[in-house]
Design a protein around this motif. Structure first.
Motif, PDB file in Angstrom:
ATOM      1  N   ALA A  68       0.913  -1.150   0.041  1.00  0.00           N
ATOM      2  CA  ALA A  68       0.085   0.073  -0.058  1.00  0.00           C
ATOM      3  C   ALA A  68       1.048   1.244  -0.234  1.00  0.00           C
ATOM      4  CB  ALA A  68      -1.038  -0.148   1.152  1.00  0.00           C
ATOM      5  N   LEU A  69       2.144   1.158   0.618  1.00  0.00           N
ATOM      6  CA  LEU A  69       2.777   2.438   0.637  1.00  0.00           C
ATOM      7  C   LEU A  69       3.518   2.547  -0.630  1.00  0.00           C
ATOM      8  CD1 LEU A  69       4.059   1.920   4.379  1.00  0.00           C
ATOM      9  CD2 LEU A  69       2.907   3.716   3.374  1.00  0.00           C
ATOM     10  N   VAL A  70       3.981   1.633  -1.170  1.00  0.00           N
ATOM     11  CA  VAL A  70       4.552   1.734  -2.483  1.00  0.00           C
ATOM     12  C   VAL A  70       3.426   2.367  -3.712  1.00  0.00           C
ATOM     13  CG1 VAL A  70       5.424   0.463  -4.503  1.00  0.00           C
ATOM     14  CG2 VAL A  70       6.163  -0.053  -2.231  1.00  0.00           C
ATOM     15  N   TRP A  71       2.314   1.704  -3.526  1.00  0.00           N
ATOM     16  CA  TRP A  71       1.374   2.617  -4.349  1.00  0.00           C
ATOM     17  C   TRP A  71       1.118   3.963  -3.873  1.00  0.00           C
ATOM     18  CZ3 TRP A  71      -1.982  -2.129  -3.004  1.00  0.00           C
ATOM     19  CH2 TRP A  71      -1.757  -3.569  -3.862  1.00  0.00           C
ATOM     20  N   ALA A  72       1.452   4.184  -2.732  1.00  0.00           N
ATOM     21  CA  ALA A  72       1.070   5.652  -2.283  1.00  0.00           C
ATOM     22  C   ALA A  72       2.037   6.579  -3.049  1.00  0.00           C
ATOM     23  CB  ALA A  72       0.843   5.626  -0.832  1.00  0.00           C
ATOM     24  N   VAL A  73       3.088   6.212  -3.049  1.00  0.00           N
ATOM     25  CA  VAL A  73       4.092   7.182  -3.726  1.00  0.00           C
ATOM     26  C   VAL A  73       4.517   6.897  -5.360  1.00  0.00           C
ATOM     27  CG1 VAL A  73       5.228   7.200  -1.497  1.00  0.00           C
ATOM     28  CG2 VAL A  73       6.212   5.551  -3.133  1.00  0.00           C
ATOM     29  N   ARG A  74       3.656   5.694  -5.791  1.00  0.00           N
ATOM     30  CA  ARG A  74       4.034   5.287  -7.223  1.00  0.00           C
ATOM     31  C   ARG A  74       2.643   5.086  -7.486  1.00  0.00           C
ATOM     32  NH1 ARG A  74       7.749   8.058  -6.373  1.00  0.00           N
ATOM     33  NH2 ARG A  74       9.917   7.781  -6.858  1.00  0.00           N
ATOM     34  N   PRO A  75       1.469   5.602  -7.721  1.00  0.00           N
ATOM     35  CA  PRO A  75       0.258   5.149  -7.747  1.00  0.00           C
ATOM     36  C   PRO A  75       0.130   4.486  -9.058  1.00  0.00           C
ATOM     37  CG  PRO A  75       0.358   7.704  -7.871  1.00  0.00           C
ATOM     38  CD  PRO A  75       1.521   7.003  -7.128  1.00  0.00           C
ATOM     39  N   ALA A  76       0.906   4.890 -10.278  1.00  0.00           N
ATOM     40  CA  ALA A  76       0.882   4.386 -11.525  1.00  0.00           C
ATOM     41  C   ALA A  76       1.309   2.818 -11.582  1.00  0.00           C
ATOM     42  CB  ALA A  76       1.800   5.223 -12.321  1.00  0.00           C
ATOM     43  N   TRP A  77       1.872   2.417 -10.544  1.00  0.00           N
ATOM     44  CA  TRP A  77       2.073   1.037 -10.574  1.00  0.00           C
ATOM     45  C   TRP A  77       1.228   0.250  -9.822  1.00  0.00           C
ATOM     46  CZ3 TRP A  77       7.976   1.400  -8.072  1.00  0.00           C
ATOM     47  CH2 TRP A  77       8.556   2.129  -8.851  1.00  0.00           C
ATOM     48  N   GLN A  78       0.214   0.639  -9.435  1.00  0.00           N
ATOM     49  CA  GLN A  78      -0.835  -0.054  -8.685  1.00  0.00           C
ATOM     50  C   GLN A  78      -1.526  -0.950  -9.652  1.00  0.00           C
ATOM     51  OE1 GLN A  78      -3.227   1.927  -6.006  1.00  0.00           O
ATOM     52  NE2 GLN A  78      -4.399   0.106  -5.189  1.00  0.00           N
ATOM     53  N   ALA A  79      -2.008  -0.531 -10.854  1.00  0.00           N
ATOM     54  CA  ALA A  79      -2.814  -1.413 -11.880  1.00  0.00           C
ATOM     55  C   ALA A  79      -1.953  -2.450 -12.013  1.00  0.00           C
ATOM     56  CB  ALA A  79      -3.201  -0.360 -12.957  1.00  0.00           C
ATOM     57  N   GLY A  80      -0.903  -2.378 -12.439  1.00  0.00           N
ATOM     58  CA  GLY A  80       0.214  -3.470 -12.987  1.00  0.00           C
ATOM     59  C   GLY A  80       0.520  -4.451 -12.001  1.00  0.00           C
ATOM     60  N   THR A  81       0.322  -4.093 -10.491  1.00  0.00           N
ATOM     61  CA  THR A  81       0.852  -5.165  -9.507  1.00  0.00           C
ATOM     62  C   THR A  81      -0.123  -5.523  -8.525  1.00  0.00           C
ATOM     63  OG1 THR A  81       1.476  -2.965  -8.334  1.00  0.00           O
ATOM     64  CG2 THR A  81       3.168  -3.808  -9.824  1.00  0.00           C
ATOM     65  N   GLU A  82      -1.345  -4.836  -8.502  1.00  0.00           N
ATOM     66  CA  GLU A  82      -2.372  -5.068  -7.483  1.00  0.00           C
ATOM     67  C   GLU A  82      -2.792  -6.559  -7.264  1.00  0.00           C
ATOM     68  OE1 GLU A  82      -5.975  -2.657  -5.428  1.00  0.00           O
ATOM     69  OE2 GLU A  82      -5.533  -2.338  -7.577  1.00  0.00           O
ATOM     70  N   LEU A  83      -2.790  -7.246  -8.608  1.00  0.00           N
ATOM     71  CA  LEU A  83      -3.287  -8.422  -8.680  1.00  0.00           C
ATOM     72  C   LEU A  83      -2.275  -9.826  -8.581  1.00  0.00           C
ATOM     73  CD1 LEU A  83      -6.276  -8.170 -10.934  1.00  0.00           C
ATOM     74  CD2 LEU A  83      -6.298  -8.142  -8.406  1.00  0.00           C
ATOM     75  N   LEU A  84      -1.069  -9.049  -8.452  1.00  0.00           N
ATOM     76  CA  LEU A  84       0.043 -10.126  -8.392  1.00  0.00           C
ATOM     77  C   LEU A  84      -0.042 -11.216  -7.255  1.00  0.00           C
ATOM     78  CD1 LEU A  84       3.302  -7.837  -9.135  1.00  0.00           C
ATOM     79  CD2 LEU A  84       2.330  -9.449 -10.717  1.00  0.00           C
ATOM     80  N   LYS A  85       0.225 -12.299  -7.474  1.00  0.00           N
ATOM     81  CA  LYS A  85       0.419 -13.252  -6.508  1.00  0.00           C
ATOM     82  C   LYS A  85       1.864 -13.330  -6.128  1.00  0.00           C
ATOM     83  CE  LYS A  85      -3.432 -15.935  -8.264  1.00  0.00           C
ATOM     84  NZ  LYS A  85      -3.840 -17.674  -8.968  1.00  0.00           N
ATOM     85  N   PRO A  86       2.204 -14.138  -5.099  1.00  0.00           N
ATOM     86  CA  PRO A  86       3.582 -14.179  -4.670  1.00  0.00           C
ATOM     87  C   PRO A  86       4.364 -14.819  -5.699  1.00  0.00           C
ATOM     88  CG  PRO A  86       2.331 -14.605  -2.817  1.00  0.00           C
ATOM     89  CD  PRO A  86       1.211 -14.485  -4.053  1.00  0.00           C
ATOM     90  N   PHE A  87       5.568 -14.497  -5.989  1.00  0.00           N
ATOM     91  CA  PHE A  87       6.380 -15.172  -7.001  1.00  0.00           C
ATOM     92  C   PHE A  87       6.097 -14.712  -8.366  1.00  0.00           C
ATOM     93  CE2 PHE A  87       9.165 -16.639  -4.017  1.00  0.00           C
ATOM     94  CZ  PHE A  87      10.545 -17.218  -4.411  1.00  0.00           C
ATOM     95  N   TRP A  88       5.529 -13.498  -8.433  1.00  0.00           N
ATOM     96  CA  TRP A  88       5.167 -12.983  -9.753  1.00  0.00           C
ATOM     97  C   TRP A  88       5.664 -11.547  -9.735  1.00  0.00           C
ATOM     98  CZ3 TRP A  88       2.346 -14.997 -14.284  1.00  0.00           C
ATOM     99  CH2 TRP A  88       1.936 -16.211 -14.098  1.00  0.00           C
ATOM    100  N   GLY A  89       6.053 -11.237 -11.158  1.00  0.00           N
ATOM    101  CA  GLY A  89       6.411  -9.683 -11.278  1.00  0.00           C
ATOM    102  C   GLY A  89       5.736  -8.977 -12.229  1.00  0.00           C
TER     103      GLY A  89
END
Length: 363
Positions: free
Chosen positions: A158-179
């Protein structure tokens, strides 16, 4: 400290923060910025960040890259092929089964993969990979133009998304061991080395300081190698050079799950040695039952003979000492052992790792 030590793109940031800098694998790295204990608890309770730019990202390119990786790694990269951003943990072995390094490999495209290797073994790894890659026509390229930050803890994403909101769409649904590739040369992966949720972020070196500063302003605690070690030990994770190295094979290092024998036709380097290996030793997790602190190389006495602690520390989350130890095979969780601490045998118990997961004590 020697001027010959390598420096990450965040070196000046660490010095400005008053970090205690130490030599780690030939790199000048922060051990702690103040209280190592506070840094540890920050990761368990909220979020902490680590500069892991000393680790080397290595691009592996070529039409036969999958064949090369099936040959050079003990785990089966076929499990992640065709799934962009998927990651796999594996050991890279010598022909005699000794562990050259443990690493994470990512699938980008059939002809483009990436490995992330340890700092202290990076030069050795690179030479070995290039030697093995030559017959496959594969190009192995170190990416020292990239930096790497680990942001870990229950509030890390959540804190990463707070400072880089543009990244949230591409990472919110990531499961562990996915990039996910969120920008050019920027990979955000849901991986880590702490037993907590979070991201490991690879990005151009010139962008690292700004991301660090933004995360700090958002309340993410700067953390050093000291806290990283106690966190990974509580998570029951191996450290290369302590819990395994070239003198031991993964089957006696608690890493049998990273070796795939499923395809009999896949003759990965070290397979024959592992199939014929002496399995008289194993790596176990220990909980100290009395006062004291376990450290590496301390003797361990079991009902089947002696072994030795490979990693040991006080566990800040638990309030007692924990460790990993290589002992004669056949032990079971719940068995009593003894550890020699300052010429005294102290009672301990074999337990099932991990010790802590996502802030919760499991032992």
């Amino acid at each position: 400290m020697s001027d010959s030590l390598l420096k990450t793109p965040l070196y000046d940031t660490h010095v400005a923060l008053g970090a205690r800098m130490v030599d780690f694998g030939g790199w000048s790295m922060p051990l702690a910025y103040g209280s190592q204990l506070e840094e540890h608890h920050a990761v368990r309770r909220k979020a902490g960040m680590f500069d892991v730019s000393h680790m080397l990202n290595v691009d592996i390119a070529g039409v036969r890259a999958p064949d090369f990786l099936l040959h050079v790694l003990a785990n089966d990269v076929g499990r992640i092929a065709g799934q962009p951003g998927r990651a796999l943990y594996s050991c890279m072995l010598r022909p005699d089964g000794g562990v050259i390094d443990d690493l994470i490999v990512y699938f980008f495209r059939s002809d483009l993969w990436r490995a992330v290797v340890n700092a202290g073994t990076a030069d050795k790894d690179l030479a070995w990979m290039r030697e093995q890659a030559a017959p496959f026509g594969v190009v192995v390229t170190p990416r020292r133009d990239l930096a790497m930050l680990a942001v870990q803890g229950p509030e890390a994403r959540a804190l990463v998304w707070a400072v880089r909101p543009a990244w949230q769409a591409g990472t919110e649904l990531l499961k562990p061991f996915w990039g996910s590739q969120v920008a050019e040369d920027t990979l955000v992966a849901r991986t880590g080395y702490t037993g907590e949720d979070g991201f490991e972020i690879v990005l151009p070196a010139g962008q690292a300081a700004a991301l660090w500063a933004d995360l700090a302003a958002a309340g993410v605690q700067a953390c050093g190698l000291g806290a990283r070690d106690t966190l990974r030990l509580e998570a029951g994770l191996n450290l290369y050079g302590q819990d395994m190295d070239e003198s031991v094979h993964p089957l006696e290092s608690g890493l049998g799950w990273t070796v795939s024998f499923k395809d009999p036709a896949r003759q990965f380097i070290g397979r024959t040695a592992l199939e014929q290996a002496d399995r008289t030793r194993e790596l176990v997790a220990l909980k100290l039952l009395e006062r004291g602190v376990m450290r590496a190389h301390m003797k361990v006495r079991t009902a089947r003979g002696e072994g030795a602690v490979t990693s040991g520390s006080m566990a800040p989350t638990l309030g007692f000492s924990i460790g990993l130890a290589r002992v004669p095979a056949g032990s079971q969780p719940g068995e009593s052992v003894e550890v020699e601490i300052r010429n005294k045998w102290v009672a301990a118990e074999i337990v099932q790792p991990p010790f802590v997961r996502q802030g919760k004590a499991l032992v």
